[in-house]
Design an enzyme around this catalytic site. Structure first.
Site, PDB file in Angstrom:
ATOM      1  N   ASP A 259      39.115  41.251  37.196  1.00  0.00           N
ATOM      2  CA  ASP A 259      39.446  42.260  38.208  1.00  0.00           C
ATOM      3  C   ASP A 259      38.465  43.438  38.091  1.00  0.00           C
ATOM      4  OD1 ASP A 259      41.609  40.537  37.682  1.00  0.00           O
ATOM      5  OD2 ASP A 259      43.054  41.985  38.448  1.00  0.00           O
TER       6      ASP A 259
ATOM      7  N   HIS B  51      38.281  46.339  40.215  1.00  0.00           N
ATOM      8  CA  HIS B  51      38.977  47.612  40.451  1.00  0.00           C
ATOM      9  C   HIS B  51      38.028  48.804  40.618  1.00  0.00           C
ATOM     10  CE1 HIS B  51      43.163  46.589  40.439  1.00  0.00           C
ATOM     11  NE2 HIS B  51      43.092  45.970  39.260  1.00  0.00           N
TER      12      HIS B  51
ATOM     13  N   ASN C   8      46.327  41.136  44.740  1.00  0.00           N
ATOM     14  CA  ASN C   8      47.457  41.898  45.248  1.00  0.00           C
ATOM     15  C   ASN C   8      47.043  43.288  45.734  1.00  0.00           C
ATOM     16  OD1 ASN C   8      47.210  42.277  42.259  1.00  0.00           O
ATOM     17  ND2 ASN C   8      48.814  43.814  42.605  1.00  0.00           N
ATOM     18  N   HIS C   9      45.961  43.842  45.184  1.00  0.00           N
ATOM     19  CA  HIS C   9      45.533  45.166  45.641  1.00  0.00           C
ATOM     20  C   HIS C   9      44.879  45.104  47.019  1.00  0.00           C
ATOM     21  CE1 HIS C   9      46.441  47.954  42.294  1.00  0.00           C
ATOM     22  NE2 HIS C   9      46.576  46.793  41.660  1.00  0.00           N
TER      23      HIS C   9
ATOM     24  N   HIS D  15      44.754  39.453  37.252  1.00  0.00           N
ATOM     25  CA  HIS D  15      46.047  40.076  37.565  1.00  0.00           C
ATOM     26  C   HIS D  15      46.755  40.703  36.364  1.00  0.00           C
ATOM     27  CE1 HIS D  15      49.518  40.997  39.955  1.00  0.00           C
ATOM     28  NE2 HIS D  15      50.291  40.110  39.385  1.00  0.00           N
TER      29      HIS D  15
END
Length: 216
Positions: A18, A20, A73-74, A181
């Site tokens: 991830d 981010h 999910n983000h 995740h």
């Protein structure tokens, strides 16, 4: 639902956790392996955005021919929030989960880029490496990869039950699966499922794995 990739006959394949919004950190780890954007491919487990200020730049990576991600999910949180608008419960949920970068990036521009990006973010990918198959979803694969296109989309993007149980049962009909995740201190393997989200936004550690290492 699923995008398949044939073997890379020109270069190497890598999987990354991830991101981010950690664009500069991503560039550093790619440089550390002398990543070639003309020959190598990068597969990302999703959550390109949120909790990092360079989220828009990370989201735009999906338009690069060498970059291939699945939906996290983000991305779903952002999509729901931008659809329902400021003041909605979806917007509040996004802000709580790191969506504040949209203020600087601009709501209109972020909406435009995200809508285009979602077309490049399937729920699952499958990559052929050295004659074997590696699957990738953001959160949790089905127990049988042959049923991936019938799987519950929410489970693929949100679920954590396998890692919470410490379930080492291999996913059937695939050689390996890569997911993100759930933050782990270091890359973790349960059965043939590899967890590679090492919390880059809070730890500064962004895990990059050569696909060939997953098949040893």
């Amino acid at each position: 639902m699923l995008t398949r990739h044939q073997a890379n006959i020109r270069g190497r394949d890598f999987f990354v956790g991830d991101i981010h919004g950690q664009y500069r950190l991503l560039q550093e780890v790619l440089q550390s392996v002398a990543f070639s954007k003309s020959e190598d491919r990068l597969f990302c487990v999703g959550d390109l955005i949120d909790r990092g200020g360079d989220s828009l730049d990370c989201l735009k990576l999906v338009f690069m021919p060498w970059f291939h991600a699945v939906r996290g999910n983000h991305e779903e949180l952002a999509s729901n929030a931008l659809r329902e608008g400021e003041g909605s419960s979806a917007w509040a949920l996004w802000m709580i989960n790191g969506g504040g970068w949209v203020v600087e990036s601009g709501v209109g521009e972020t909406r435009r880029v995200l809508q285009a990006a979602l077309r490049h973010l399937p729920l699952a990918r499958e990559v052929t490496v050295k004659g074997k198959r590696i699957g990738m979803v953001h959160a949790e694969p089905p127990t049988d990869w042959s049923r991936i296109e019938e799987a519950d989309p929410r489970a693929l993007v949100w679920e954590r039950s396998r890692i919470q149980r410490g379930d080492e049962t291999p996913v059937a009909d695939v050689d390996a699966v890569v997911v993100g995740h759930t933050i782990v201190e270091r890359p973790l393997t349960l059965g043939n499922v590899h967890y590679i989200d090492t919390g880059a936004f809070c730890t500064g550690r962004l895990t990059l794995v050569d696909a060939r290492e997953l098949l040893r």
